[in-house]
Design an enzyme around this catalytic site. Sequence first.
Site, short mmCIF file in Angstrom:
data_model
loop_
_atom_site.label_atom_id
_atom_site.label_comp_id
_atom_site.label_asym_id
_atom_site.label_seq_id
_atom_site.Cartn_x
_atom_site.Cartn_y
_atom_site.Cartn_z
NE ARG A 133 37.31 49.63 18.65
CZ ARG A 133 36.75 48.43 18.86
NH1 ARG A 133 36.01 48.22 19.94
NH2 ARG A 133 36.97 47.44 18.01
CG HIS A 140 33.98 50.95 15.23
ND1 HIS A 140 33.83 49.65 15.66
CD2 HIS A 140 35.31 51.13 15.10
CE1 HIS A 140 35.02 49.07 15.79
NE2 HIS A 140 35.93 49.96 15.47
CG ASP A 160 25.08 56.78 9.17
OD1 ASP A 160 25.76 56.25 10.09
OD2 ASP A 160 24.65 56.14 8.19
CB SER A 184 24.54 53.59 11.03
OG SER A 184 25.93 53.59 10.83
CG ASN A 194 30.94 47.25 15.97
OD1 ASN A 194 31.98 47.89 16.14
ND2 ASN A 194 30.06 47.57 15.04
CG HIS A 242 44.80 51.83 18.52
ND1 HIS A 242 45.09 50.86 17.59
CD2 HIS A 242 43.44 51.96 18.49
CE1 HIS A 242 43.97 50.42 17.03
NE2 HIS A 242 42.95 51.08 17.56
CG ASP A 293 50.60 59.54 25.91
OD1 ASP A 293 50.41 58.65 25.06
OD2 ASP A 293 50.79 59.28 27.12
C1 HEM Z 1 43.77 51.40 11.61
C2 HEM Z 1 42.88 50.48 11.77
C3 HEM Z 1 42.33 50.07 13.10
C4 HEM Z 1 42.22 48.81 13.56
C5 HEM Z 1 42.61 47.55 12.83
C6 HEM Z 1 41.68 48.89 14.89
C7 HEM Z 1 41.39 47.81 15.69
C8 HEM Z 1 41.07 47.88 17.03
C9 HEM Z 1 40.90 46.76 17.89
C10 HEM Z 1 41.02 45.29 17.46
C11 HEM Z 1 40.63 47.22 19.13
C12 HEM Z 1 40.39 46.38 20.38
C13 HEM Z 1 38.97 45.89 20.39
C14 HEM Z 1 38.75 44.81 21.41
O1 HEM Z 1 39.57 43.91 21.51
O2 HEM Z 1 37.71 44.87 22.11
C15 HEM Z 1 40.62 48.65 19.05
C16 HEM Z 1 40.38 49.48 20.11
C17 HEM Z 1 40.32 50.85 20.03
N1 HEM Z 1 40.40 51.58 18.87
FE1 HEM Z 1 40.97 50.90 17.05
N2 HEM Z 1 41.48 50.20 15.21
C18 HEM Z 1 41.86 50.96 14.15
C19 HEM Z 1 41.77 52.34 14.06
C20 HEM Z 1 41.28 53.16 15.05
C21 HEM Z 1 41.01 54.55 14.88
C22 HEM Z 1 41.15 55.32 13.56
C23 HEM Z 1 40.58 55.02 16.09
C24 HEM Z 1 40.16 56.41 16.49
C25 HEM Z 1 40.61 57.50 15.93
C26 HEM Z 1 40.60 53.90 17.00
C27 HEM Z 1 40.28 53.98 18.33
C28 HEM Z 1 40.29 52.90 19.20
C29 HEM Z 1 40.16 53.04 20.63
C30 HEM Z 1 40.08 54.34 21.40
C31 HEM Z 1 40.16 51.74 21.16
C32 HEM Z 1 39.99 51.35 22.63
C33 HEM Z 1 38.50 51.32 22.95
C34 HEM Z 1 38.16 50.97 24.39
O3 HEM Z 1 39.03 50.83 25.24
O4 HEM Z 1 36.94 50.85 24.64
N3 HEM Z 1 41.00 52.78 16.33
N4 HEM Z 1 40.87 49.03 17.76
#
Ligand code: HEM
Length: 324
Positions: free
Chosen positions: A64, A68, A76, A78, A96, A198, A250
């Site tokens: 993530r 971000h 970069d 940042s 964040n 996700h 997966d």
């Molecule tokens: C499509 C739009 C996306 C939205 C709206 C989104 C939103 C979110 C949100 C709300 C969370 C939970 C944050 C929290 O509650 O603390 C999350 C977690 C996460 N996101 Fe996304 N995300 C998106 C795309 C992506 C992309 C493109 C990736 C990576 C290729 C990604 C990887 C992750 C990962 C791995 C987590 C879990 C992080 C952890 O457990 O520390 N997300 N995302």
Amino acid sequence: MAALQSFLVCLIFAFAVILIPTSTSAKLSADFYHKVCPKALPIIRAVVKRAIIRERRMGASLLRLHFHDCFVNGCDGSVLLDDTANFTGEKTAFPNLNSIRGFDVVDEIKATVDKYCKPGVVSCADILAVAARDSVQILGGRSFYYKVLLGRRDARNTTKNDANINLPPPFFSFAQLLSNFQSHGLDLKDLVVLSGGHSIGLARCSSFRARIYNDTNINQSFAASLKQGCPANGGDNNTAPLDSTPAKFDTVYYKALLNSKGLLHSDQELFKGNGSYSDKLVRYYSYHSGHFAKDFGTSMIKMGNMKPLIGKAGEVRLNCRKIN
Ligand code: HEM
Ligand SMILES: *[C@@H]1O[C@H](CO)[C@@H](O)[C@H](O)[C@H]1NC(C)=O
Ligand SMILES: *[C@@H]1O[C@H](CO)[C@@H](O)[C@H](O)[C@H]1NC(C)=O
Ligand SMILES: *[C@@H]1O[C@H](CO)[C@@H](O)[C@H](O)[C@H]1NC(C)=O
Ligand SMILES: *[C@@H]1O[C@H](CO)[C@@H](O)[C@H](O)[C@H]1NC(C)=O
Ligand SMILES: *[C@@H]1O[C@H](CO)[C@@H](O)[C@H](O)[C@H]1NC(C)=O
Ligand SMILES: *[C@@H]1O[C@H](CO)[C@@H](O)[C@H](O)[C@H]1NC(C)=O
């Protein structure tokens, strides 16, 4: 004859002038550290592996971080900058705050790499790109390996507002998600493929409360069980896994979407069950894990190419948390 020769020389020279700058500028390359720091990639991998053994979730957190980083002014580094008296960085931006993690592991990677190579050789932005790939591969297996392109340099500024504007929130509709991705040069397929990120990690109650209490396209017993850990009021920091196998990279994430069991509103937006192209991609990836693995690598490389600082732009930070 001599005239022809010098004409040809001129022609070749003219071509060289045209070709050389375009072929050496603004390009990342897989072998960027081969000569200047041949151990960089194995070291990053080893530290990532250690961190994931300590805590499986760290792989998700590192993936993530790269996402971000790239979505805010390009890849970069940042996102790693701490706030200073002079500027407020990205860490306290809404997407964040109390959520993004892994900074200590990035510091550990940086310190280890800089011990083996000269300090100021391997950029923080490249560390994030490699750590993301390694995480995916460690949690997903060999098929998730892809070659990371390298040579990014680190930003010297950023703003909190840039993160608020550029990162998609979980309440976005499909149209908003797509338009956000398109604003970053990514397309519908990239949106569906990269959302497969996700497949690992956790989200906080505050990120999915509105979905489990108000959305209608959610499996009701799934929603009911989530409500136990995520009350209508309070418990904002309580977490739930993004899919039922949050420590394995997966296709279970896509299978869940087919059953209205996406955790985030934005996840379920990708599958409505009405035969849209997005629906078709979700269904396809749900049972073609080899194609998911291949396409994920392709889209990650595309995301990693977003507006990198190259050549003399920016700097290679000595400490990922602050500018030199
Ligand atoms: C499509 C739009 C996306 C939205 C709206 C989104 C939103 C979110 C949100 C709300 C969370 C939970 C944050 C929290 O509650 O603390 C999350 C977690 C996460 N996101 Fe996304 N995300 C998106 C795309 C992506 C992309 C493109 C990736 C990576 C290729 C990604 C990887 C992750 C990962 C791995 C987590 C879990 C992080 C952890 O457990 O520390 N997300 N995302
Ligand atoms: C803030 O900016 C000033 C002037 O550019 C600089 O001298 C100072 O070191 C900066 N402070 C921090 C904490 O970066
Ligand atoms: C959630 O956790 C953060 C620290 O990560 C803390 O500052 C905040 O107060 C917590 N919020 C709630 C509602 O417990
Ligand atoms: C960073 O600085 C550069 C040059 O000073 C400027 O063009 C750019 O807009 C700044 N970016 C941010 C996010 O402040
Ligand atoms: C559900 O929707 C109602 C009406 O729009 C709103 O007042 C309420 O705050 C929402 N609940 C959650 C948990 O988002
Ligand atoms: C919702 O999920 C439960 C548990 O997995 C399952 O038994 C049920 O059939 C699902 N409901 C619908 C409407 O698909
Ligand atoms: C599927 O539904 C969404 C909104 O729910 C709509 O925007 C889209 O056009 C629909 N697609 C098809 C193929 O019906």
